[in-house]
Motif scaffolding. Structure first.
Motif, PDB file in Angstrom:
ATOM      1  N   UNK A   1       0.818  -1.211   0.000  1.00 41.92           N
ATOM      2  CA  UNK A   1       0.000   0.000   0.000  1.00 41.92           C
ATOM      3  C   UNK A   1       0.854   1.263   0.000  1.00 41.92           C
ATOM      4  N   UNK A   2       2.026   1.186   0.625  1.00 41.58           N
ATOM      5  CA  UNK A   2       2.934   2.331   0.648  1.00 41.58           C
ATOM      6  C   UNK A   2       3.502   2.570  -0.745  1.00 41.58           C
ATOM      7  N   UNK A   3       3.935   1.509  -1.387  1.00 37.02           N
ATOM      8  CA  UNK A   3       4.520   1.659  -2.716  1.00 37.02           C
ATOM      9  C   UNK A   3       3.490   2.145  -3.732  1.00 37.02           C
ATOM     10  N   UNK A   4       2.270   1.628  -3.641  1.00 37.72           N
ATOM     11  CA  UNK A   4       1.220   2.087  -4.554  1.00 37.72           C
ATOM     12  C   UNK A   4       1.007   3.589  -4.408  1.00 37.72           C
ATOM     13  N   UNK A   5       0.940   4.062  -3.174  1.00 37.02           N
ATOM     14  CA  UNK A   5       0.726   5.492  -2.924  1.00 37.02           C
ATOM     15  C   UNK A   5       1.908   6.322  -3.410  1.00 37.02           C
ATOM     16  N   UNK A   6       3.119   5.821  -3.173  1.00 35.72           N
ATOM     17  CA  UNK A   6       4.319   6.551  -3.596  1.00 35.72           C
ATOM     18  C   UNK A   6       4.372   6.664  -5.115  1.00 35.72           C
ATOM     19  N   UNK A   7       4.073   5.582  -5.816  1.00 32.39           N
ATOM     20  CA  UNK A   7       4.110   5.626  -7.280  1.00 32.39           C
ATOM     21  C   UNK A   7       3.010   6.513  -7.844  1.00 32.39           C
TER      22      UNK A   7
ATOM     23  N   UNK B   1       1.839   9.218  -6.420  1.00 33.54           N
ATOM     24  CA  UNK B   1       2.288  10.596  -6.249  1.00 33.54           C
ATOM     25  C   UNK B   1       3.451  10.929  -7.176  1.00 33.54           C
ATOM     26  N   UNK B   2       4.410  10.021  -7.280  1.00 37.09           N
ATOM     27  CA  UNK B   2       5.572  10.271  -8.143  1.00 37.09           C
ATOM     28  C   UNK B   2       5.143  10.473  -9.588  1.00 37.09           C
TER      29      UNK B   2
ATOM     30  N   UNK C   1      -0.138   7.045 -12.842  1.00 38.82           N
ATOM     31  CA  UNK C   1      -0.382   7.712 -14.121  1.00 38.82           C
ATOM     32  C   UNK C   1       0.645   7.199 -15.124  1.00 38.82           C
ATOM     33  N   UNK C   2       0.210   6.827 -16.319  1.00 37.31           N
ATOM     34  CA  UNK C   2       1.092   6.241 -17.323  1.00 37.31           C
ATOM     35  C   UNK C   2       1.802   5.007 -16.767  1.00 37.31           C
ATOM     36  N   UNK C   3       1.058   3.983 -16.362  1.00 35.29           N
ATOM     37  CA  UNK C   3       1.650   2.798 -15.735  1.00 35.29           C
ATOM     38  C   UNK C   3       2.584   2.007 -16.631  1.00 35.29           C
TER      39      UNK C   3
END
Length: 206
Positions: free
Chosen positions: A98-104, A106-107, A134-136
């Motif tokens: 969940x942390x990585x999903x949120x970080x990506x 935002x990044x 965004x733009x995965x």
């Protein structure tokens, strides 16, 4: 839009420090790149700079690239600042999905749309990590081994939406900083290296 490749990468944005983030910083600095890092942990900047200073003589013995300097590291206080002018982004936050999903997420809102976003995850699935990005198609796994500044292997793997171009561009960048990219063709938990290490660990116990 073509993604930025190895020859156009001048500045790397690092999200998260610690052992892995510091290792990436050392590799990038030793190969003449600029590094922008953010890590919200108290004392992170001082600890990172201290560790780089301790390891830098080892890098000098290995041989530095033109322009290599520990002074090319800049610390910032937000993800937006870390990725805003980066040509390549590497995430190194704790191994929590969940942390990585949120970080990506935002990044991806602040990095250039032609910038590859890579995760240092050691086992999480990239399809999940890129799920709110965004733009995965530009999201890849770039899983290194420790100590990162010594060991050159890095596993490169994409998720369901990752483009082949993103994987190629990531591999080219890793090669530029002296690493040997291993393309993991199938998306599997824990990738290849950690699965083999786990198997050997079990055998050692037996």
């Amino acid at each position: 839009m073509a993604l930025r490749g190895r020859d156009s990468i001048k500045r790397v944005g690092l999200i998260g420090g610690g052992v892995i983030g510091t290792g990436w910083a050392i590799r990038c600095l030793a190969h003449g790149l600029d590094v922008t890092m953010m890590d919200p942990a108290p004392g992170a900047e001082a600890a990172t700079r201290e560790n780089i200073a301790k390891i830098w003589p080892t890098m000098e013995q290995k041989g530095l690239s033109d322009g290599a300097s520990a002074d090319r590291l800049t610390f910032v206080s937000s993800i937006a600042e870390a990725v805003g002018d980066a040509d390549f982004v590497q995430e190194n936050v704790p191994e929590r999905e969940e942390v990585k999903i949120a970080v990506f997420k935002e990044a991806s809102e602040h990095a250039g749309e032609d910038v590859v976003l890579a995760s240092s995850s050691s086992g999480l699935l990239p399809t999940r990590i890129q799920s709110e990005t965004r733009n995965p198609e530009r999201v890849v796994i770039g899983h290194p081994f420790s100590p990162l500044y010594i060991l050159p292997l890095v596993e490169v793997m994409g998720g369901e939406k990752t483009s082949e171009e993103a994987k190629r561009k990531a591999a080219g960048y890793y090669s530029r900083i002296g690493m040997r990219p291993l393309h993991v063709r199938n998306e599997i938990d824990a990738y290849i290296g950690d699965r083999l290490q786990e198997a050997l660990w079990h055998e050692a116990l037996h």
